[in-house]
Design an enzyme around this catalytic site. Structure first.
Site, short mmCIF file in Angstrom:
data_model
loop_
_atom_site.label_atom_id
_atom_site.label_comp_id
_atom_site.label_asym_id
_atom_site.label_seq_id
_atom_site.Cartn_x
_atom_site.Cartn_y
_atom_site.Cartn_z
N LYS A 280 0.78 -1.07 0.03
CA LYS A 280 0.06 -0.17 -0.06
C LYS A 280 0.85 1.25 -0.03
CE LYS A 280 -4.14 -1.63 2.61
NZ LYS A 280 -5.11 -1.53 1.36
N GLU A 352 -6.69 -9.44 0.46
CA GLU A 352 -6.14 -10.42 1.11
C GLU A 352 -7.44 -10.78 1.99
OE1 GLU A 352 -5.76 -7.30 2.03
OE2 GLU A 352 -6.39 -7.37 4.21
N ARG A 354 -10.67 -11.20 1.24
CA ARG A 354 -11.40 -12.45 0.81
C ARG A 354 -10.61 -13.72 0.90
NH1 ARG A 354 -11.66 -8.97 -4.45
NH2 ARG A 354 -11.47 -7.19 -3.10
N1 BES Z 1 -8.49 -3.53 4.05
C1 BES Z 1 -8.31 -3.30 2.83
C2 BES Z 1 -9.67 -2.46 2.42
C3 BES Z 1 -9.42 -0.89 2.90
C4 BES Z 1 -8.94 0.07 2.59
C5 BES Z 1 -10.83 -0.76 3.87
C6 BES Z 1 -9.06 1.19 3.08
C7 BES Z 1 -10.65 0.48 4.57
C8 BES Z 1 -9.85 1.60 4.05
C9 BES Z 1 -8.48 -4.26 1.68
O1 BES Z 1 -7.67 -5.49 2.20
C10 BES Z 1 -7.87 -3.95 0.59
O2 BES Z 1 -6.82 -3.48 0.52
N2 BES Z 1 -8.59 -4.18 -0.36
C11 BES Z 1 -8.30 -3.50 -1.76
C12 BES Z 1 -8.72 -4.42 -2.71
C13 BES Z 1 -8.17 -4.35 -4.16
C14 BES Z 1 -6.73 -4.66 -4.22
C15 BES Z 1 -8.99 -5.20 -5.13
C16 BES Z 1 -8.72 -1.93 -2.04
O3 BES Z 1 -9.90 -1.76 -1.59
O4 BES Z 1 -8.10 -1.42 -2.61
ZN ZN Z 2 -7.40 -5.68 4.22
MN MN Z 3 -5.65 -5.33 1.63
#
Ligand code: BES
Ligand code: ZN
Ligand code: MN
Length: 496
Positions: A280, A352, A354
């Site tokens: 990230k 991750e 899912r």
């Molecule tokens: N935990 C995150 C989702 C999230 C991000 C929740 C910011 C709250 C605030 C999750 O694991 C994630 O990183 N999801 C990605 C999915 C994408 C790679 C398809 C996302 O939402 O960017």
């Molecule tokens: Zn996450």
């Molecule tokens: Mn994530």
């Protein structure tokens, strides 16, 4: 906080504090009118002089009000009487709690519960008074070396009910709401803890602690070796890059008849989500300690169920892991085999949640569930779709979805349904495995749920994406405890 209910006139309350409402402009509520009359018109004189006009959120302290038995009176501005709705009731209750807390009064008699709220009865107001007050007074100070203790903290709030016949149901409403608050508090505490303290092992330890407090609970913790044996390749692929071993935590509350199928709750417990190799960006990455809010809400619900001795069967499962980059970490493009036997091409290691959930969702088939609800901070896209107000709800059984939406409205912890149409499934196509773990930019919350839906065909299932509601950012950064109120309302409705 200790809560009780009482019916009686405000001028007769021998208390440190009596709280009454004032509507905009300078309109006395029923309880305020009684105090005004008893004191020979002091309240109306003060309002006429312009010290307060009743705007929502205003407060005014009165001391030594003649011919009353309390030490002080707090007037709380409630806004326009016609507009006094659920959010207004909640917000004046929070103002009441915070203002009384700062005053030095150790107890208060609250007459705001007498104010009419359209479409809501006394019991709703009592129950909201308890949860809103506990919420408003919550602080997370465990990690501060100097706690800023209130000099004389508020210990007891008496809630007014209109008549003696409301006392017994009122007490029961307090008992239930107080248990919900105890659960919500656990959820907030766990979620607020940082990733270096709240690891998967820590969450497992908390579950074991719960079992020690509530003898009726059953707990089991599955270690990585056990998961390997079962074939949970997806869950294990997430913790591969972490020094912290994953844990699958199972808690059982058997409050109902033996042969009744349980409601199963499954929580995403990523104790820190760096994104893994699909790292990230740095901004606000600290907030990814909240990526276990689903897990925290499952533990909070289990605690609340045990605390109130809810007469139904509930199983809580937490899929706990840490998502880290490392030489051993999963690579984009890796293919893993899930517990269901289906294979997944991991195109993005940041998707991750899912991956841990899909194996947990297959695992819970063994409980022959009445319904399965998973709770997860699953997608950033959910925040784009619904902001910070609503939980996203998706599922494969519309009666279950409606029960949850309804519970959200009742508890004022609301959810909103998104479609789970087959057409969206196409976005998960992979050239190398049964499916990919991402579906591209469009409808990210829906394609995440589509992914989960492939593992939930054997039972009624709903998915709650709490990415937008589980915590607040900015100055008030911290966990909210949502959606514990929604889930508890759903379970309470089921218990009848
Ligand atoms: N935990 C995150 C989702 C999230 C991000 C929740 C910011 C709250 C605030 C999750 O694991 C994630 O990183 N999801 C990605 C999915 C994408 C790679 C398809 C996302 O939402 O960017
Ligand atoms: Zn996450
Ligand atoms: Mn994530």
């Amino acid at each position: 906080m200790e809560f009780s209910v009482k019916s009686g006139n405000p001028e007769k309350q021998r208390s440190a504090c009596v709280v009454v409402g004032i509507f905009d402009r300078r309109k006395l509520s029923a309880a305020a009118r009684v105090l005004d009359k008893a004191s020979g018109g002091v309240l109306s004189t003060i309002l006429r002089r312009g010290d307060m006009d009743g705007e929502k959120g205003q407060t005014l302290w009165l001391y030594n009000l003649p011919d009353t038995l309390c030490d002080r009176v707090l007037l709380v501005g409630c806004g326009k009487e016609r507009e006094f709705d659920e959010p207004a009731y909640r917000s004046v209750t929070a103002t009441m709690a915070q203002t009384v807390q700062r005053s030095g009064a150790v107890e208060a008699v609250n007459y705001l519960t007498d104010l009419p709220v359209k479409g809501r009865d006394t019991l709703w107001k009592i129950s909201q008074a308890v949860t809103v007050t506990e919420d408003a007074l919550y602080r997370f100070q465990r990690l501060k070396s100097k706690k800023d203790d209130t000099r004389r903290p508020l210990r007891r709030i008496v809630l007014s009910v209109p008549s003696r016949s409301d006392l017994l149901p009122g007490e029961e409403a307090v008992r239930i709401a107080a248990a919900v608050s105890v659960g919500t508090r656990l959820t907030r505490d766990l979620a607020n803890l940082p990733g270096n303290i709240c690891t998967p092992a820590y969450l497992a330890e908390q579950a074991v602690q719960l079992k020690k407090t509530y003898k009726g609970l059953k707990v089991e913790v599955l270690e990585e070796a056990g998961m390997e044996k079962l074939g949970m390749g997806a869950l294990l692929s997430v913790s591969r890059g972490s020094a912290q071993p994953a844990k699958l935590i199972v808690l059982e509350h058997r409050g109902g008849k033996k042969d009744r199928k349980p409601v199963v709750l499954v929580g995403k417990g990523i104790t820190f989500d760096t994104g893994g190799i699909s790292l990230k960006p740095g901004a606000a990455m600290d907030e990814m300690k909240f990526d276990m809010c689903g897990a925290a809400s499952v533990l909070g619900v289990m605690k609340a169920c045990a605390e109130m001795m809810l007469p139904i069967n509930v199983v809580g499962v937490v899929a706990a892991a840490e998502n880290m980059p490392d030489g051993k970490a999963t690579r984009p493009g890796d293919v893993v085999t899930t517990l269901s036997g289906q294979t997944v091409e991991i195109l993005n290691t940041d998707a991750e949640g899912r991956l841990v959930l899909c194996d947990a969702l297959s695992y819970v088939e063994r409980f022959t569930p009445d319904a399965v609800i998973d709770i997860a901070t699953l997608t950033g896209a959910c925040i784009i779709a619904l902001g910070h107000q609503a939980t996203a709800l998706l599922g494969n059984h519309s009666p279950l979805a409606h029960e949850l939406l309804n519970a959200g409205r009742q508890s004022y912890d609301r959810a909103w349904e998104l479609p789970l149409w087959d057409e969206y499934q196409e976005q998960l196509k992979s050239n190398f495995a049964d499916m990919a773990n991402i579906g591209g930019r469009p409808a990210g919350t829906i394609t995440a749920a589509c992914f989960l839906s492939r593992f939930t065909k054997k039972y009624h299932w709903a998915h709650l994406d709490i990415a937008g509601v589980a915590w607040k950012s900015g100055k008030e950064k911290g966990a909210t405890g949502r959606p514990v109120p929604l889930l508890m309302q759903y379970l309470l409705n089921k218990a009848g």
